[in-house]
Scaffold this active site. Structure first.
Site, PDB file in Angstrom:
ATOM      1  N   ASP A 127       1.114 -14.705 -16.748  1.00 53.60           N
ATOM      2  CA  ASP A 127      -0.254 -15.200 -16.692  1.00 53.60           C
ATOM      3  C   ASP A 127      -0.706 -15.570 -18.102  1.00 53.60           C
ATOM      4  O   ASP A 127      -0.026 -15.292 -19.087  1.00 53.60           O
ATOM      5  CB  ASP A 127      -1.178 -14.179 -16.036  1.00 53.60           C
ATOM      6  CG  ASP A 127      -1.268 -12.869 -16.789  1.00 53.60           C
ATOM      7  OD1 ASP A 127      -0.829 -12.808 -17.948  1.00 53.60           O
ATOM      8  OD2 ASP A 127      -1.788 -11.902 -16.219  1.00 53.60           O
ATOM      9  N   HIS A 146       9.225   2.116  -1.948  1.00 54.45           N
ATOM     10  CA  HIS A 146       8.944   1.864  -0.537  1.00 54.45           C
ATOM     11  C   HIS A 146       7.945   0.725  -0.369  1.00 54.45           C
ATOM     12  O   HIS A 146       8.153  -0.200   0.439  1.00 54.45           O
ATOM     13  CB  HIS A 146       8.383   3.113   0.155  1.00 54.45           C
ATOM     14  CG  HIS A 146       7.799   2.792   1.494  1.00 54.45           C
ATOM     15  ND1 HIS A 146       8.569   2.652   2.632  1.00 54.45           N
ATOM     16  CD2 HIS A 146       6.520   2.505   1.873  1.00 54.45           C
ATOM     17  CE1 HIS A 146       7.799   2.311   3.653  1.00 54.45           C
ATOM     18  NE2 HIS A 146       6.545   2.208   3.216  1.00 54.45           N
ATOM     19  N   ASP A 155       0.826 -12.473  -6.195  1.00 57.52           N
ATOM     20  CA  ASP A 155       1.133 -11.306  -7.020  1.00 57.52           C
ATOM     21  C   ASP A 155       0.020 -10.303  -6.844  1.00 57.52           C
ATOM     22  O   ASP A 155      -1.126 -10.667  -6.555  1.00 57.52           O
ATOM     23  CB  ASP A 155       1.239 -11.683  -8.504  1.00 57.52           C
ATOM     24  CG  ASP A 155      -0.143 -11.796  -9.151  1.00 57.52           C
ATOM     25  OD1 ASP A 155      -0.587 -10.821  -9.794  1.00 57.52           O
ATOM     26  OD2 ASP A 155      -0.801 -12.839  -8.992  1.00 57.52           O
ATOM     27  N   CYS A 186      12.464   1.693   8.290  1.00 57.72           N
ATOM     28  CA  CYS A 186      12.601   1.199   6.923  1.00 57.72           C
ATOM     29  C   CYS A 186      13.897   1.718   6.303  1.00 57.72           C
ATOM     30  O   CYS A 186      14.283   2.871   6.520  1.00 57.72           O
ATOM     31  CB  CYS A 186      11.408   1.662   6.084  1.00 57.72           C
ATOM     32  SG  CYS A 186      11.446   1.101   4.371  1.00 57.72           S
ATOM     33  N   CYS A 202      14.502   1.618   2.889  1.00 57.81           N
ATOM     34  CA  CYS A 202      14.348   1.923   1.467  1.00 57.81           C
ATOM     35  C   CYS A 202      14.770   3.367   1.195  1.00 57.81           C
ATOM     36  O   CYS A 202      14.843   4.188   2.116  1.00 57.81           O
ATOM     37  CB  CYS A 202      12.898   1.697   1.026  1.00 57.81           C
ATOM     38  SG  CYS A 202      11.792   3.079   1.371  1.00 57.81           S
ATOM     39  N   CYS A 256      12.600   6.266   2.635  1.00 58.63           N
ATOM     40  CA  CYS A 256      12.668   6.490   4.081  1.00 58.63           C
ATOM     41  C   CYS A 256      14.068   6.905   4.530  1.00 58.63           C
ATOM     42  O   CYS A 256      14.219   7.672   5.485  1.00 58.63           O
ATOM     43  CB  CYS A 256      12.240   5.223   4.821  1.00 58.63           C
ATOM     44  SG  CYS A 256      10.519   4.773   4.551  1.00 58.63           S
TER      45      CYS A 256
END
Length: 376
Positions: A93, A336, A267, A305, A307, A310
């Protein structure tokens, strides 16, 4: 358009689009969500972990990096990619949003903004030209034009003056940017909630000419309903053949609604910030792991999930490490949440490709509304 920077639309579903954005450091699948790496790090995450979530691109922050460790130092160390060990694309940015938020620490003129660092009180001068120089030193793949983020609420006169200043700064940004081989430049549409001002801004940005276009001045306190009202018209004012980036957004429901209105890139700090405060985004809505109901629950946070949080840990463990203030809590919940966001974006892309975004959105929102699994 920079020949090293190509945007290809592959599918449409209503106003929603899916495609690919090619850079010299790799492709970005759109719609895309960019994790925020403010100070050359996505908080509580290793770069390899961020990549494992499915992220194609990160965001870095010009304001924070210019103050610490300094753009010149990062350049001397090989640029931002090498400095933070991230090989994929990076968007930076312009620093405008952060500087504008320093209400009591800055003075704005036509030339730019003079401000005092929130870190040590040192004085700095940021202009469109200096913002372009900093982003060149950082070596980001996508550079943002320097603008003033119009506050909300404000009068129409204030919005008009702010937008026109940003357009003059956009022209100076383009001139200072030049024609680097590896970097693309995005302009930023302003105009608050006013269609005529948004159109004037879009027309001026088209005249100047940019590689991509952002929608600024939203997610600044106006609420989702007002944001969606603006997105009902603002994206279509921007060039059809260039990526459209909604800055600072947002919650999963915001992403769904904005994609349906023609936005390609997003974002937000929310996934990692929420992870650090014990909040997890799941297929069944938001779960607050700090709640006592999870203290003895052996089930995973989200059974569907994959990830690490999990796949390897129970709700009881996640509750325990959060309450104990252990660093692994921020690591697992941030991973996660970023994983969930990337899975959501992948699902959105597939749905657009199949012409079924409306059904996907309806089913996703129905699962969120159903709420978390019942306590044991």
């Amino acid at each position: 358009m920079n020949p090293a920077f190509r945007f290809t639309l592959e599918a449409r579903d209503g106003r929603a689009r899916s495609g690919r954005l090619a850079t010299t450091r790799g492709e970005i699948r759109t719609p895309a969500f960019m994790p925020v790496g403010t100070a050359a790090t996505v908080k509580a995450m290793l770069p390899e972990s961020v990549a494992a979530t499915g992220a194609d691109i990160l965001l870095g922050n010009t304001y924070h990096l210019m103050l610490r460790p300094g753009a010149e130092q990062i350049a001397a160390l090989g640029g931002l990619h090498r400095f933070m060990n991230w090989g994929g694309p990076i968007l930076t940015d312009s620093g405008g949003y952060q500087v504008m938020s320093l209400t009591d620490l800055r003075k704005m003129t036509e030339d730019g903004v003079r401000f005092r660092s929130h870190i040590d009180g040192s004085e700095h001068w940021l202009t469109p030209e200096r913002s372009m120089e900093i982003q060149r030193l950082l070596g980001s793949d996508i550079v943002m034009a320097f603008d003033e983020c119009t506050p909300f609420p404000c009068t129409r006169e204030q919005a008009a003056a702010s937008m026109r200043l940003s357009m003059r700064w956009a022209e100076r940004s383009k001139a200072a940017f030049g024609a680097p081989e590896r970097q693309a430049l995005f302009g930023i549409q302003q105009g608050s909630t006013h269609p005529a001002l948004r159109q004037e801004s879009a027309d001026r940005l088209r005249e100047i000419g940019f590689d991509g276009y952002a929608i600024g001045g939203l997610a600044v306190g106006e609420g989702q309903a007002v944001m969606f009202e603006v997105l009902d018209f603002a994206p279509d004012m921007l060039p059809e053949d260039r990526p459209r980036y909604l800055m600072g957004v947002g919650k999963p429901a915001d992403l769904l609604g904005a994609v349906a209105r023609g936005v390609d890139m997003f974002d937000c700090v929310l996934p990692t910030r929420s992870g650090r405060t014990g909040q997890a985004f799941t297929r069944r809505g938001v779960v607050n792991i700090k709640n006592a109901r999870h203290a003895a629950d052996p089930r995973p946070l989200d059974a569907d999930c994959t990830c690490p949080a999990c796949a390897g840990y129970s709700r009881a463990y996640l509750h325990h490490v959060f309450k104990a203030g252990e660093i692994v809590s921020s690591m697992l919940l941030s991973w996660h949440n970023l994983h969930y966001y990337q899975e959501l974006m992948a699902g959105i892309r597939r749905a657009i490709g199949a012409g079924g975004l409306a059904g996907f959105a309806e089913a996703t929102q129905a699962r969120w509304a159903a709420g978390d699994i019942a306590p044991l």
